[in-house]
Design a protein around this motif. Structure first.
Motif, mmCIF file in Angstrom:
data_model
loop_
_atom_site.group_PDB
_atom_site.id
_atom_site.type_symbol
_atom_site.label_atom_id
_atom_site.label_comp_id
_atom_site.label_asym_id
_atom_site.label_seq_id
_atom_site.Cartn_x
_atom_site.Cartn_y
_atom_site.Cartn_z
ATOM 1 N N ARG A 111 1.040 -1.186 0.103
ATOM 2 C CA ARG A 111 -0.049 -0.093 -0.309
ATOM 3 C C ARG A 111 0.426 1.226 0.263
ATOM 4 O O ARG A 111 2.440 1.124 0.388
ATOM 5 N N PRO A 112 0.649 2.319 -0.605
ATOM 6 C CA PRO A 112 1.180 3.304 -0.259
ATOM 7 C C PRO A 112 1.883 3.793 0.849
ATOM 8 O O PRO A 112 1.208 2.999 2.218
ATOM 9 N N TYR A 113 2.526 4.624 1.532
ATOM 10 C CA TYR A 113 3.120 5.465 2.589
ATOM 11 C C TYR A 113 1.752 5.785 3.162
ATOM 12 O O TYR A 113 1.015 6.699 2.908
ATOM 13 N N ASP A 114 1.251 5.114 4.292
ATOM 14 C CA ASP A 114 0.468 5.942 5.446
ATOM 15 C C ASP A 114 1.149 5.519 7.172
ATOM 16 O O ASP A 114 0.300 6.555 7.492
ATOM 17 N N ASN A 115 2.534 5.120 7.353
ATOM 18 C CA ASN A 115 2.825 5.760 8.793
ATOM 19 C C ASN A 115 4.176 5.251 8.924
ATOM 20 O O ASN A 115 4.815 3.634 7.505
ATOM 21 N N PRO A 116 5.111 5.271 9.704
ATOM 22 C CA PRO A 116 6.245 5.159 9.608
ATOM 23 C C PRO A 116 6.749 3.732 10.121
ATOM 24 O O PRO A 116 7.574 3.533 9.822
ATOM 25 N N ALA A 117 5.404 3.103 10.905
ATOM 26 C CA ALA A 117 5.775 1.960 11.181
ATOM 27 C C ALA A 117 6.245 1.231 9.784
ATOM 28 O O ALA A 117 6.690 0.006 9.596
ATOM 29 N N GLN A 118 5.892 1.413 8.268
ATOM 30 C CA GLN A 118 5.990 0.479 6.998
ATOM 31 C C GLN A 118 7.910 0.634 6.863
ATOM 32 O O GLN A 118 7.554 -0.511 6.590
ATOM 33 N N LEU A 119 8.674 1.748 7.496
ATOM 34 C CA LEU A 119 10.298 2.021 7.297
ATOM 35 C C LEU A 119 10.767 1.011 8.497
ATOM 36 O O LEU A 119 11.050 -0.049 7.800
#
Length: 189
Positions: A111-119
């Motif tokens: 999904r596109p970026y939605d929060n820093p947890a993805q990093l």
């Protein structure tokens, strides 16, 4: 080691704002030396997340080395979809050309970026999927590679997980070697 994760500073963290900056040449040369050594030891895959800076330069080096070592493969595992959306058009084009040449491309969170947890998830996932990591890092300079260093150290506590580095000192030595080589090749007057 068959699968190597590679990361380091983003270009702007190194004060590099031009792809023709002399520092890029030395960083790529240091990466090439490491990769050649690892390929001779059986390296099969290099994994990056597609971050601008050291990771893209590593991809460029791997793609160049594939001409000589076609068995080596490049994987780009982005943290989220469309990570390049806010980049300059010229940068997007270069990035997309790397993706087209990579052997495997996927987004970890789909999904596109939605929060820093993805990093954070990206860092942990890439560490989990690799046998070792190579970081261009300065222990005294906080930045992008430190977010990989912590999960790498954690994995190394329980498994054989080498953490290889290219340090500012390594780059200084490389620069001196290149300069000495140039001087040795100057015509005698």
């Amino acid at each position: 080691m068959k699968v190597l994760a590679v990361s380091g500073y983003k270009a702007h963290e190194l004060g590099i704002f031009d792809p023709k900056h002399q520092g890029v040449t030395y960083i790529k040369k240091a990466l090439e030396q490491k990769f050649r050594s690892y390929i001779n030891e059986g390296l099969e895959w290099v994994i990056i997340s597609g971050q601008l800076g050291v990771e893209i330069w590593a991809a460029e080096v791997i793609l160049m080395l594939k001409k000589e070592f076609p068995e080596v493969k490049l994987s780009v595992l982005t943290p989220f979809l469309q990570q390049e959306d806010r980049w300059k058009e010229e940068t997007k084009e270069h990035y997309r050309s790397i993706l087209q040449q990579a052997d495997y491309v996927d987004s970890i969170t789909k999904r596109p970026y939605d929060n820093p947890a993805q990093l954070r998830m990206k860092n942990e996932f890439i560490i989990q999927k690799s046998d070792a990591i190579l970081l261009l890092i300065d222990e005294d300079k906080v930045g992008s590679p430190h977010y990989y260093l912590e999960p790498a150290k954690k994995k190394a506590e329980t498994k054989d997980y080498p953490i290889y580095t290219i340090t500012p000192e390594d780059l200084d030595i490389l620069i001196q070697e290149v300069e000495m080589e140039r001087q040795d090749n100057w015509p005698n007057e």
